[in-house]
Design a protein around this motif. Structure first.
Motif, PDB file in Angstrom:
ATOM      1  N   PRO A   8      41.091  39.373  51.327  1.00 49.17           N
ATOM      2  CA  PRO A   8      39.817  39.922  50.699  1.00 49.17           C
ATOM      3  C   PRO A   8      38.703  39.407  52.086  1.00 49.17           C
ATOM      4  O   PRO A   8      38.678  39.145  52.957  1.00 49.17           O
ATOM      5  N   HIS A   9      37.797  40.569  51.647  1.00 46.95           N
ATOM      6  CA  HIS A   9      36.702  39.676  52.716  1.00 46.95           C
ATOM      7  C   HIS A   9      35.735  38.584  52.437  1.00 46.95           C
ATOM      8  O   HIS A   9      35.560  38.854  50.901  1.00 46.95           O
ATOM      9  N   VAL A  65      42.937  35.179  47.615  1.00 47.85           N
ATOM     10  CA  VAL A  65      43.009  35.431  46.154  1.00 47.85           C
ATOM     11  C   VAL A  65      43.568  37.809  46.357  1.00 47.85           C
ATOM     12  O   VAL A  65      43.511  37.688  47.598  1.00 47.85           O
ATOM     13  N   ALA A  66      44.260  38.137  45.238  1.00 45.19           N
ATOM     14  CA  ALA A  66      44.549  39.408  45.735  1.00 45.19           C
ATOM     15  C   ALA A  66      43.583  40.173  44.771  1.00 45.19           C
ATOM     16  O   ALA A  66      43.802  41.161  44.892  1.00 45.19           O
ATOM     17  N   GLY A  67      43.952  39.465  42.784  1.00 42.90           N
ATOM     18  CA  GLY A  67      42.429  40.201  42.528  1.00 42.90           C
ATOM     19  C   GLY A  67      43.388  42.128  41.616  1.00 42.90           C
ATOM     20  O   GLY A  67      42.988  42.731  41.626  1.00 42.90           O
ATOM     21  N   VAL A  68      45.176  41.426  41.356  1.00 45.92           N
ATOM     22  CA  VAL A  68      45.472  42.345  40.596  1.00 45.92           C
ATOM     23  C   VAL A  68      46.390  42.422  39.405  1.00 45.92           C
ATOM     24  O   VAL A  68      46.660  43.178  39.026  1.00 45.92           O
ATOM     25  N   THR A  93      37.729  38.115  42.998  1.00 47.28           N
ATOM     26  CA  THR A  93      37.656  38.685  43.867  1.00 47.28           C
ATOM     27  C   THR A  93      36.320  38.826  44.667  1.00 47.28           C
ATOM     28  O   THR A  93      35.674  39.699  45.381  1.00 47.28           O
ATOM     29  N   PHE A  94      35.183  38.988  43.064  1.00 47.80           N
ATOM     30  CA  PHE A  94      33.246  39.228  43.285  1.00 47.80           C
ATOM     31  C   PHE A  94      32.550  38.480  44.538  1.00 47.80           C
ATOM     32  O   PHE A  94      32.683  37.358  43.064  1.00 47.80           O
ATOM     33  N   PRO A  95      31.775  38.612  45.785  1.00 50.56           N
ATOM     34  CA  PRO A  95      32.057  37.666  45.467  1.00 50.56           C
ATOM     35  C   PRO A  95      30.272  37.996  45.519  1.00 50.56           C
ATOM     36  O   PRO A  95      29.805  38.734  45.567  1.00 50.56           O
ATOM     37  N   GLN A 141      50.265  47.663  42.430  1.00 51.66           N
ATOM     38  CA  GLN A 141      49.416  46.300  42.262  1.00 51.66           C
ATOM     39  C   GLN A 141      48.815  45.946  41.112  1.00 51.66           C
ATOM     40  O   GLN A 141      48.828  44.990  41.053  1.00 51.66           O
ATOM     41  N   CYS A 142      48.347  46.821  40.575  1.00 53.14           N
ATOM     42  CA  CYS A 142      47.680  46.377  39.262  1.00 53.14           C
ATOM     43  C   CYS A 142      48.279  46.610  38.351  1.00 53.14           C
ATOM     44  O   CYS A 142      49.190  47.566  37.978  1.00 53.14           O
ATOM     45  N   LYS A 196      42.462  48.469  39.751  1.00 52.36           N
ATOM     46  CA  LYS A 196      41.645  48.423  40.639  1.00 52.36           C
ATOM     47  C   LYS A 196      41.142  49.122  41.775  1.00 52.36           C
ATOM     48  O   LYS A 196      40.183  48.924  42.357  1.00 52.36           O
ATOM     49  N   PRO A 242      34.172  43.679  49.534  1.00 56.09           N
ATOM     50  CA  PRO A 242      33.616  44.697  50.684  1.00 56.09           C
ATOM     51  C   PRO A 242      33.299  46.076  50.592  1.00 56.09           C
ATOM     52  O   PRO A 242      34.962  46.838  50.586  1.00 56.09           O
ATOM     53  N   GLN A 261      34.646  44.377  36.866  1.00 57.54           N
ATOM     54  CA  GLN A 261      35.502  43.287  38.270  1.00 57.54           C
ATOM     55  C   GLN A 261      35.433  42.237  37.687  1.00 57.54           C
ATOM     56  O   GLN A 261      35.488  41.584  36.911  1.00 57.54           O
ATOM     57  N   LYS A 289      52.386  38.225  43.222  1.00 61.78           N
ATOM     58  CA  LYS A 289      51.855  38.580  44.348  1.00 61.78           C
ATOM     59  C   LYS A 289      51.729  37.038  45.100  1.00 61.78           C
ATOM     60  O   LYS A 289      51.875  36.777  46.319  1.00 61.78           O
ATOM     61  N   GLN A 325      47.469  41.539  51.842  1.00 62.91           N
ATOM     62  CA  GLN A 325      46.085  41.727  51.648  1.00 62.91           C
ATOM     63  C   GLN A 325      45.396  41.178  51.688  1.00 62.91           C
ATOM     64  O   GLN A 325      44.834  40.681  50.643  1.00 62.91           O
ATOM     65  N   ASN A 343      40.248  45.364  47.324  1.00 58.99           N
ATOM     66  CA  ASN A 343      38.856  44.776  46.483  1.00 58.99           C
ATOM     67  C   ASN A 343      38.123  45.368  46.912  1.00 58.99           C
ATOM     68  O   ASN A 343      37.881  45.507  48.620  1.00 58.99           O
TER      69      ASN A 343
END
Lengths: 625, 406
Positions: A15-16, A70-73, A92-94, B329-330, B372, B189, A88, A180, A13, B186
């Motif tokens: 990230p944007h 990044v995964a953010g998990v 992952t947070f832009p 996942q989280c 998440k 976006p 947050q 992961k 997955q 995430n």
């Protein structure tokens, strides 16, 4: 309906990513935000984590790794952003608006502590019986957040069986915290795609296709997953116990060859900054541990250059002089066992392009149990041949059935940098204190050309130093013999050398521009192979591919952690050592000359050298029954 | 009013179950044009019917504003919240509303592709839905140059889910549509910018989309005459549990729980679980509360429990559901739900301490803010609300006091 590509590249997955402006001085290029009530200006699209790191605010992370998307998990990096209902994940947070961030509120600290508690409750085993003790990111975090008890229990029994099927990589999912990183390493970084999460909820675990043992799937043994695992879930298959036994056995003559990269990395295991070369110290330590002979793999790296270079010239001769269209060009290097297994699985139809020359490790193995045994009068059956490698795939390589040219297993054990460091510590030796010493005869100290095999582009550079000189009788036209276009960490490098003023025997190469490509990491290898498939490499002659990012110095057996910065420093150490040597060309290595004069008397690529120093490959394919 | 096979519920209601001439919504849409459609929707104050309650007009406007060659309309028909079955009724009995809603969205936002993500368990509807789509194609309501409008092309395809609860979460749904593991992405976006195949995507609940044609035909102002100020229009409620007439009801937002219980013939009610397993449990003392986004919010699920029910067992059932359905996942959701369930089992066995339960409540609150996606953020709701609202019953009356319960 979907605009999907024909070949679906597996991705985890992703990230944007908000694109950062090229010039942050343009209007809207930066955003002014508040971190813990302090105003700072950051480029648009910076993540909160990056912004905090820039401003000396430490945010704990587990699933984040600089080499990976990044995964953010894991959620351990959560922070408060004013106006948002939930915490947050800072990784992952832009940042695209003037947000106000708080990194250490009671809610944030409690959440992080809870997450660490939860991970510990599922993490089987005790720290003091763990090989990652004191080099474990989970342990470090637990200490950082003052965990002094198991708030939510602790596993009493293991949940999973350890997978010891692979010759290279051992997976113990009881230690896994499901960050992961290995999945992202395998899918995104290496584009191999062996590992993925299986099942869901509490039953989630990282596994292979149909949960098969690792030996039965298309794992290339590169071990990059090991280097990025934050805990002890992944490790290389450690032979040190058997090795100690062999060392203690008076009947056994234990010899070790050491590759260039471990020397550049092993200092890290003893607390030194990355980038210290420890060749001399290592030699002494190895003798003190009890190895009977310490040899330099660079000797066979030089031999590899002779064999592989001659093979290239032979191919060029057939193609250019004789117009033989069946000749497979470009020739691909075959030193990296991860890359070899990769091409066997993913591009078996192109195996003919691979040089038949064995890797330096296996050449040395064959030479030790034949030439060396004969010269020193030792029965090869009594020789235990060990290879110190930065690599986990080398363990698989030495177990290949093809690798018994001497009539014995040419290399008995592949040992990683990490495992040797452990042995050295166990022997009560602090490596940096060791006096320096040289390698043993009859192979002695090798050339700098063999040394730079450790960095991506090194094989190419070494080969060019020799091939150019064989063909033209002159040194390569680069200052100090440093072929700069081969160096650096760009994924795929292309360059060329003009062959002019060739010797009579190579006059067919006169005026030919020798083109070459250097790629590292199998994701880049895949790109090169797709170019080959499309016929875009018709005018390229030689391609160097290393399975690991950065080349061998970033191998799966090297000290943990790894990052581009660390790999760069290791590369610098290797290039600096090369430059400090007087002998820098493979064909000038006196021991190489000696072996061709006294043993492989018919020269490179002759029948005997084909028997001992060359190999063949298996068409494995992607589907294994 | 439509004939139906349900012996309990009669399909009558102010909006969705009111009279509708198929095709009139899209015709109106073509007549008034894109901008006016968005304005009409904004006027209606329609909010997402899946449960989260995001303003539909805002979502559509964000997609309209996003620059992309390709946009997608996704209908979230992964009706997986325990106790919800209203989308099934809409898809079976009012498919024209759902499809037309998608068509209108496609026209308004310039999308050429609509996808229905149909719950795997609803596979039996596939044939009838597909034949309905065929019929629409024949009627020139789908395909190219719809209703003679050049450049208005729209297709609808149906994709089946595979039974994962988390795929009702919009980003996990999109992952699943792309052929990946059903795991939430995430955010930011958001799908309005980066959705299916990285394109701007509207993901709307079945009921939301079905409301759109009615709003266009009868007007946003008319729609606002139902419900409350903040929760406009009416809502389908899937009523189940201890009552005489379970089924799907259309009632205006703002209906009191007490009144709903009377309509469905519930007696001796002890508690109502509003919003499914991820919602909260409302005790008798709070039955004056209203069903509305601003009060007791729900995606439609109403579960009624009478005096004979054991609240701890109900809670355990919910937590078992989340342990199984977390995508894994989280950390907070994957492990946290297990810890909450273990806590309940400890209460059952009478081997808990209040100190440990308080730790678990704290953990629940962390899960609400640190998970998440919506699954982990809402899974502790039942745990926290049932332990809070029914502590008397759980710890005293039912004898879960236990030898350690001090």
């Amino acid at each position: 309906m979907e605009s999907k590509e024909k070949y679906r590249v597996p991705v985890s997955q992703k990230p944007h990513v908000v694109e950062k402006p090229r010039d942050i001085n343009t209007i809207g290029g930066t955003v002014t935000i508040e971190i813990n009530e302090k105003k700072v200006s950051v480029p648009m699209g910076t993540t909160i984590l990056e912004a905090c790191r820039e401003n000396q605010i430490h945010i704990p992370t587990l699933c984040h790794h600089d080499d990976l998307c990044v995964a953010g998990v894991c959620r351990v990096c959560v922070v408060e952003v004013e106006g948002m209902r939930t915490l947050q994940a800072s990784c992952t947070f832009p940042i695209t608006a003037p947000v106000k961030i708080h990194t250490s509120t009671p809610m944030v600290r409690k959440a992080r502590r809870h997450i660490i508690d939860l991970l510990l409750s599922e993490h089987y085993g005790e720290c003091y019986s763990c090989f990652r003790n004191q080099n474990c990111e989970l342990q470090k975090l637990a200490k950082e957040y003052g965990v002094d008890q198991y708030n939510f229990g602790h596993l009493e029994k293991p949940r999973y069986e350890t997978d010891r099927s692979s010759a290279s990589v051992i997976r113990d999912m009881n230690k896994c915290i499901l960050c992961k990183r290995c999945v992202r390493t395998c899918i995104d970084l290496q584009e191999v795609g062996v590992l993925e999460a299986i099942n869901r909820g509490h039953e989630t675990h990282i596994g292979t296709f149909f949960d098969k043992p690792l030996s039965d799937v298309i794992c290339i043994n590169c071990g990059q997953c090991i280097n990025r695992c934050p805990t002890a879930a992944l490790r290389a298959n450690d032979p040190s116990d058997e090795l100690w036994e062999a060392i203690e056995n008076p009947k056994k003559h234990v010899v070790i060859q050491t590759a260039p990269s471990p020397r550049a990395g092993i200092g890290e295991e003893f607390g030194l900054e990355p980038g210290h070369s420890m060749t001399g110290e290592l030699n002494t330590a190895l003798r003190r541990i009890g190895f009977d002979r310490v040899f330099d793999t660079n000797f066979t790296a030089d031999l590899t250059i002779m064999e592989e270079g001659t093979e290239l010239l032979n191919r060029l001769k057939k193609a250019v002089l004789l117009g033989d269209e069946s000749v497979k060009l470009p020739q691909f290097t075959s030193c990296s066992p991860g890359w070899v297994k990769f091409i066997e699985h993913f591009y078996p139809e192109f195996l003919g392009y691979l040089s038949t020359a064995k890797s330096p490790q296996q050449m040395f193995g064959a030479v030790i149990k034949t030439f060396y045994a004969k010269e020193s009068g030792i029965d090869p059956a009594d020789i235990v041949s060990v290879a110190l490698m930065p690599c986990s795939a080398k363990k698989f390589e030495c177990n290949r059935p093809e690798m018994r040219a001497s009539g014995y297993k040419d290399v008995d054990y592949g040992l990683t940098t990490r495992e040797l460091a452990q042995m050295i510590k166990e022997a009560g030796i602090y490596l940096p204190e060791m006096p320096k010493s040289h390698f043993d005869e009859p192979f002695g100290d090798a050339s700098g050309a063999g040394l730079i095999f450790g960095a991506t582009g090194g094989v190419m550079e070494a080969a060019l130093r020799t091939v150019y000189e064989l063909v033209t009788g002159r040194e390569v036209p680069f200052k100090n013999l440093n072929i700069v276009p081969c160096r650096g960490f760009e994924g795929i490098k292309q360059a060329s050398v003009m062959l002019e003023g060739c010797k009579d025997e190579y006059s067919f190469l006169e005026g030919i521009e020798l083109k070459f490509i250097v790629a590292h990491g199998t994701a880049n290898a895949k790109k090169v192979m797709e170019m080959l498939r499309k016929g875009e490499l018709k005018d390229v002659h030689f391609v160097e591919i290393m399975a690991c990012p950065g080349g061998c110095l970033g191998g799966g057996g090297q000290p943990i952690p790894t990052s581009e910065e660390i790999r760069k420093k290791r590369a610098e150490a290797i290039y600096a050592e090369d430059e400090s040597l007087s002998l820098r060309k493979s064909h000038e290595n006196p021991y190489v000359k000696y072996i061709y004069e006294n043993f492989l008397t018919e020269g490179p690529c002759s029948e005997l050298s084909h028997h001992l120093l060359h190999t063949h490959y298996q068409k494995r394919g992607k589907f294994i029954a | 009013m439509k004939p139906n096979g349900n012996k309990y519920a009669v399909r009558q209601g102010a909006v969705l179950f009111s009279e509708y001439a198929p095709g009139s919504g899209i015709k109106k849409a073509l007549e008034i044009g894109r901008e006016n459609i968005l304005l009409e929707l904004r006027e209606s104050k329609l909010k997402g019917r899946g449960g989260a309650g995001f303003p539909t007009a805002t979502k559509w406007m964000l997609v309209a504003a996003a620059k992309s060659e390709e946009k997608f309309i996704v209908c979230n028909a992964d009706e997986g919240e325990p106790g919800t079955f209203k989308d099934r009724v809409l898809l079976l009995e009012y498919p024209e509303l759902v499809f037309e809603g998608m068509l209108i969205a496609g026209y308004t936002l310039g999308a050429r592709q609509g996808i229905i993500y149909l719950r795997g368990e609803y596979e039996y509807m596939l044939k009838s839905l597909e034949s309905y789509l065929e019929q629409m194609k024949e009627d020139n309501l789908l395909g190219n140059n719809i209703l003679g409008n050049p450049n208005f092309n729209f297709e609808i395809v149906i994709r089946l889910g595979s039974g994962a609860y988390v795929c009702g979460e919009e980003t996990a749904l999109i992952e699943s549509l792309e052929g990946n593991r059903g795991e939430a992405r995430n955010r930011p976006p958001y799908p309005v910018n980066t959705g299916y195949l990285g394109r701007p995507t509207v993901v709307n609940n079945v009921e939301t989309l079905a409301s759109v044609p009615h709003i266009l035909v009868k007007g946003g102002e008319w729609f606002r005459t139902f419900g409350t100020d903040k929760s406009t229009g009416s809502k389908l409620f899937s009523v189940s549990g201890d009552c005489e007439r379970p089924g799907v009801y259309e009632l205006p937002w703002g209906t009191k729980i007490k009144d709903l219980l009377e309509i469905v013939g519930a007696k001796n009610t002890k508690a109502v679980q509003v919003g499914g397993a991820s919602g909260s449990c409302i005790p008798k003392s709070q039955f004056e509360r209203t069903l509305a986004y601003e009060d007791a919010a729900t995606g439609g699920s109403i579960m009624i429990f009478n005096e004979s029910r054991n609240m701890l067992k109900i809670l355990k059932n919910f937590m078992e559901f989340f342990v199984e359905e977390s995508c894994g996942q989280c950390t907070p959701c994957r492990v946290g739900n297990v810890k909450l369930l273990e806590g309940i089992e400890k209460i059952e066995r009478g081997v808990y301490t209040f100190g440990h339960l308080n730790k678990l409540k704290e953990l629940g609150r962390t899960m609400q803010v640190a998970s998440k996606c919506g699954l982990g953020q809402s899974s502790p709701n039942a745990f926290l609300s049932i332990l809070e609202n029914f502590k008397e019953e759980i710890f005293n009356k039912n004898g879960y006091g236990g030898h350690n319960g001090k």
